[in-house]
Design a protein around this motif. Structure first.
Motif, PDB file in Angstrom:
ATOM      1  N   ASP A 182       0.830  -1.207   0.000  1.00  0.00           N
ATOM      2  CA  ASP A 182       0.000   0.000   0.000  1.00  0.00           C
ATOM      3  C   ASP A 182       0.866   1.258   0.000  1.00  0.00           C
ATOM      4  N   LEU A 183       1.951   1.236   0.754  1.00  0.00           N
ATOM      5  CA  LEU A 183       2.870   2.381   0.790  1.00  0.00           C
ATOM      6  C   LEU A 183       3.592   2.527  -0.547  1.00  0.00           C
ATOM      7  N   GLU A 184       3.897   1.396  -1.180  1.00  0.00           N
ATOM      8  CA  GLU A 184       4.547   1.435  -2.490  1.00  0.00           C
ATOM      9  C   GLU A 184       3.609   2.047  -3.528  1.00  0.00           C
ATOM     10  N   THR A 185       2.326   1.742  -3.433  1.00  0.00           N
ATOM     11  CA  THR A 185       1.335   2.333  -4.333  1.00  0.00           C
ATOM     12  C   THR A 185       1.237   3.836  -4.111  1.00  0.00           C
ATOM     13  N   LYS A 186       1.252   4.248  -2.853  1.00  0.00           N
ATOM     14  CA  LYS A 186       1.232   5.682  -2.534  1.00  0.00           C
ATOM     15  C   LYS A 186       2.484   6.366  -3.074  1.00  0.00           C
ATOM     16  N   GLY A 187       3.623   5.687  -2.958  1.00  0.00           N
ATOM     17  CA  GLY A 187       4.864   6.245  -3.492  1.00  0.00           C
ATOM     18  C   GLY A 187       4.805   6.422  -4.996  1.00  0.00           C
ATOM     19  N   ASP A 188       4.208   5.452  -5.684  1.00  0.00           N
ATOM     20  CA  ASP A 188       4.056   5.565  -7.137  1.00  0.00           C
ATOM     21  C   ASP A 188       3.217   6.779  -7.507  1.00  0.00           C
ATOM     22  N   GLU A 189       2.184   7.050  -6.720  1.00  0.00           N
ATOM     23  CA  GLU A 189       1.320   8.200  -6.985  1.00  0.00           C
ATOM     24  C   GLU A 189       2.076   9.514  -6.805  1.00  0.00           C
ATOM     25  N   LEU A 190       2.902   9.577  -5.764  1.00  0.00           N
ATOM     26  CA  LEU A 190       3.702  10.781  -5.541  1.00  0.00           C
ATOM     27  C   LEU A 190       4.716  10.978  -6.665  1.00  0.00           C
ATOM     28  N   THR A 191       5.354   9.893  -7.075  1.00  0.00           N
ATOM     29  CA  THR A 191       6.320   9.979  -8.174  1.00  0.00           C
ATOM     30  C   THR A 191       5.639  10.425  -9.458  1.00  0.00           C
ATOM     31  N   ARG A 192       4.459   9.889  -9.708  1.00  0.00           N
ATOM     32  CA  ARG A 192       3.712  10.257 -10.912  1.00  0.00           C
ATOM     33  C   ARG A 192       3.321  11.741 -10.874  1.00  0.00           C
ATOM     34  N   THR A 193       2.962  12.234  -9.699  1.00  0.00           N
ATOM     35  CA  THR A 193       2.623  13.653  -9.553  1.00  0.00           C
ATOM     36  C   THR A 193       3.825  14.530  -9.879  1.00  0.00           C
ATOM     37  N   ILE A 194       4.996  14.113  -9.425  1.00  0.00           N
ATOM     38  CA  ILE A 194       6.227  14.863  -9.718  1.00  0.00           C
ATOM     39  C   ILE A 194       6.507  14.846 -11.214  1.00  0.00           C
ATOM     40  N   PHE A 195       6.438  13.683 -11.820  1.00  0.00           N
ATOM     41  CA  PHE A 195       6.713  13.559 -13.255  1.00  0.00           C
ATOM     42  C   PHE A 195       5.728  14.397 -14.073  1.00  0.00           C
ATOM     43  N   ASN A 196       4.436  14.326 -13.725  1.00  0.00           N
ATOM     44  CA  ASN A 196       3.438  15.103 -14.450  1.00  0.00           C
ATOM     45  C   ASN A 196       3.670  16.599 -14.270  1.00  0.00           C
ATOM     46  N   GLY A 197       4.063  16.982 -13.050  1.00  0.00           N
ATOM     47  CA  GLY A 197       4.336  18.391 -12.784  1.00  0.00           C
ATOM     48  C   GLY A 197       5.485  18.931 -13.617  1.00  0.00           C
ATOM     49  N   LEU A 198       6.506  18.101 -13.813  1.00  0.00           N
ATOM     50  CA  LEU A 198       7.656  18.529 -14.615  1.00  0.00           C
ATOM     51  C   LEU A 198       7.274  18.786 -16.063  1.00  0.00           C
ATOM     52  N   ASN A 199       6.212  18.153 -16.517  1.00  0.00           N
ATOM     53  CA  ASN A 199       5.745  18.366 -17.889  1.00  0.00           C
ATOM     54  C   ASN A 199       4.879  19.607 -18.030  1.00  0.00           C
ATOM     55  N   LYS A 200       4.476  20.192 -16.888  1.00  0.00           N
ATOM     56  CA  LYS A 200       3.554  21.324 -16.932  1.00  0.00           C
ATOM     57  C   LYS A 200       4.167  22.642 -16.467  1.00  0.00           C
ATOM     58  N   VAL A 201       5.202  22.531 -15.641  1.00  0.00           N
ATOM     59  CA  VAL A 201       5.765  23.727 -15.002  1.00  0.00           C
ATOM     60  C   VAL A 201       7.061  24.147 -15.706  1.00  0.00           C
ATOM     61  N   PHE A 202       7.203  25.447 -15.922  1.00  0.00           N
ATOM     62  CA  PHE A 202       8.387  25.958 -16.609  1.00  0.00           C
ATOM     63  C   PHE A 202       9.533  26.253 -15.653  1.00  0.00           C
ATOM     64  N   ILE A 203       9.195  26.777 -14.474  1.00  0.00           N
ATOM     65  CA  ILE A 203      10.223  27.154 -13.504  1.00  0.00           C
ATOM     66  C   ILE A 203      10.251  26.123 -12.382  1.00  0.00           C
ATOM     67  N   THR A 204      11.430  25.551 -12.131  1.00  0.00           N
ATOM     68  CA  THR A 204      11.589  24.545 -11.085  1.00  0.00           C
ATOM     69  C   THR A 204      12.693  24.969 -10.115  1.00  0.00           C
ATOM     70  N   PRO A 205      12.619  24.523  -8.859  1.00  0.00           N
ATOM     71  CA  PRO A 205      13.618  24.937  -7.852  1.00  0.00           C
ATOM     72  C   PRO A 205      15.001  24.339  -8.090  1.00  0.00           C
ATOM     73  N   LEU A 206      15.070  23.232  -8.818  1.00  0.00           N
ATOM     74  CA  LEU A 206      16.319  22.590  -9.204  1.00  0.00           C
ATOM     75  C   LEU A 206      16.239  22.288 -10.700  1.00  0.00           C
ATOM     76  N   GLU A 207      17.343  21.829 -11.256  1.00  0.00           N
ATOM     77  CA  GLU A 207      17.303  21.367 -12.634  1.00  0.00           C
ATOM     78  C   GLU A 207      16.276  20.239 -12.756  1.00  0.00           C
ATOM     79  N   ARG A 208      15.562  20.218 -13.859  1.00  0.00           N
ATOM     80  CA  ARG A 208      14.540  19.192 -14.053  1.00  0.00           C
ATOM     81  C   ARG A 208      15.123  17.790 -13.904  1.00  0.00           C
ATOM     82  N   GLU A 209      16.306  17.585 -14.450  1.00  0.00           N
ATOM     83  CA  GLU A 209      16.931  16.258 -14.372  1.00  0.00           C
ATOM     84  C   GLU A 209      17.217  15.863 -12.931  1.00  0.00           C
ATOM     85  N   ASP A 210      17.603  16.825 -12.096  1.00  0.00           N
ATOM     86  CA  ASP A 210      17.861  16.524 -10.686  1.00  0.00           C
ATOM     87  C   ASP A 210      16.581  16.067  -9.989  1.00  0.00           C
TER      88      ASP A 210
END
Length: 206
Positions: free
Chosen positions: A48-76
């Motif tokens: 269940d925690l692994e599933t929650k982790g996948d959701e958080l990772t997916r949110t980060i990945f999706n956000g990188l496709n939508k946001v132009f300015i990031t606090p670190l390099e996108r690759e980082d």
């Protein structure tokens, strides 16, 4: 999804939440290694925690496709999220082996690995909190400690496998132990991967 006042995704806060979730999984794994009941009985909790982790990772990945300015390099950000996800996957995969290999007991090496993984995940969380404050030079103390813990994971695997071959028992049971030790060592490697990425951030921003 977490947003800042500018309606941007708060990537650093998401990384912290992902690290907290991974640490929780590590603690469940450690409890399983020290409990009297079969480790496989806690597999669903980690899943269940692994599933929650996948959701958080997916949110980060999706956000990188939508946001132009990031606090670190996108690759980082991408590599930190992906490597942290590998840690959680490793915890889940290690516990899964107790289930499908029908291993019902734990030993000193497994318990040692559990301590290494919990300590590494705690350091990753602490490092992400420091990262969110942009105190880049302070990250070095965490990366060095995680690297030392990975060396301890290497030692545990070597000693565990040496024990298998110096005190041979049933070959099928020996295979099961070796399989678990090696997967746990790979999980400590994943923790070090996170540390290596953080080290790169130190070099880039300090």
């Amino acid at each position: 999804m977490l947003f800042t006042k500018k309606n941007d995704v708060d990537f650093l806060e998401l990384l912290i939440k992902a690290a907290e979730n991974t640490l929780e999984a590590a603690n469940v794994f450690r409890q399983a290694m020290n409990d009297t009941k079969p480790p496989s009985e806690t597999f669903q909790a980690v899943k269940d925690l692994e599933t929650k982790g996948d959701e958080l990772t997916r949110t980060i990945f999706n956000g990188l496709n939508k946001v132009f300015i990031t606090p670190l390099e996108r690759e980082d950000i991408l590599e930190l999220a992906s490597s942290l996800d590998d840690v959680l996957d490793g915890i889940e995969a290690s516990l899964a082996r107790f289930d499908y290999l029908s291993v019902t007991i734990t030993d000193t090496y497994m318990k040692g690995f559990a301590e290494v993984i919990v300590d590494s995940c705690q350091l990753i969380l602490d490092a992400f909190k420091v990262l969110s404050k942009k105190k880049y030079l302070q990250l070095t103390q965490f990366t060095e400690q995680i690297s030392n813990l990975e060396n301890e994971g290497d030692r545990l695997m070597r000693e565990g496998i040496r024990e298998i071959f110096t005190h041979r028992k049933d070959p099928y049971e020996d295979f099961k132990l070796k399989e678990i030790y090696e997967r746990l060592e790979q999980t400590t490697d994943s923790c070090k991967d996170v540390a290596n990425i953080l080290h790169g951030v130190v070099l880039r921003y300090s």
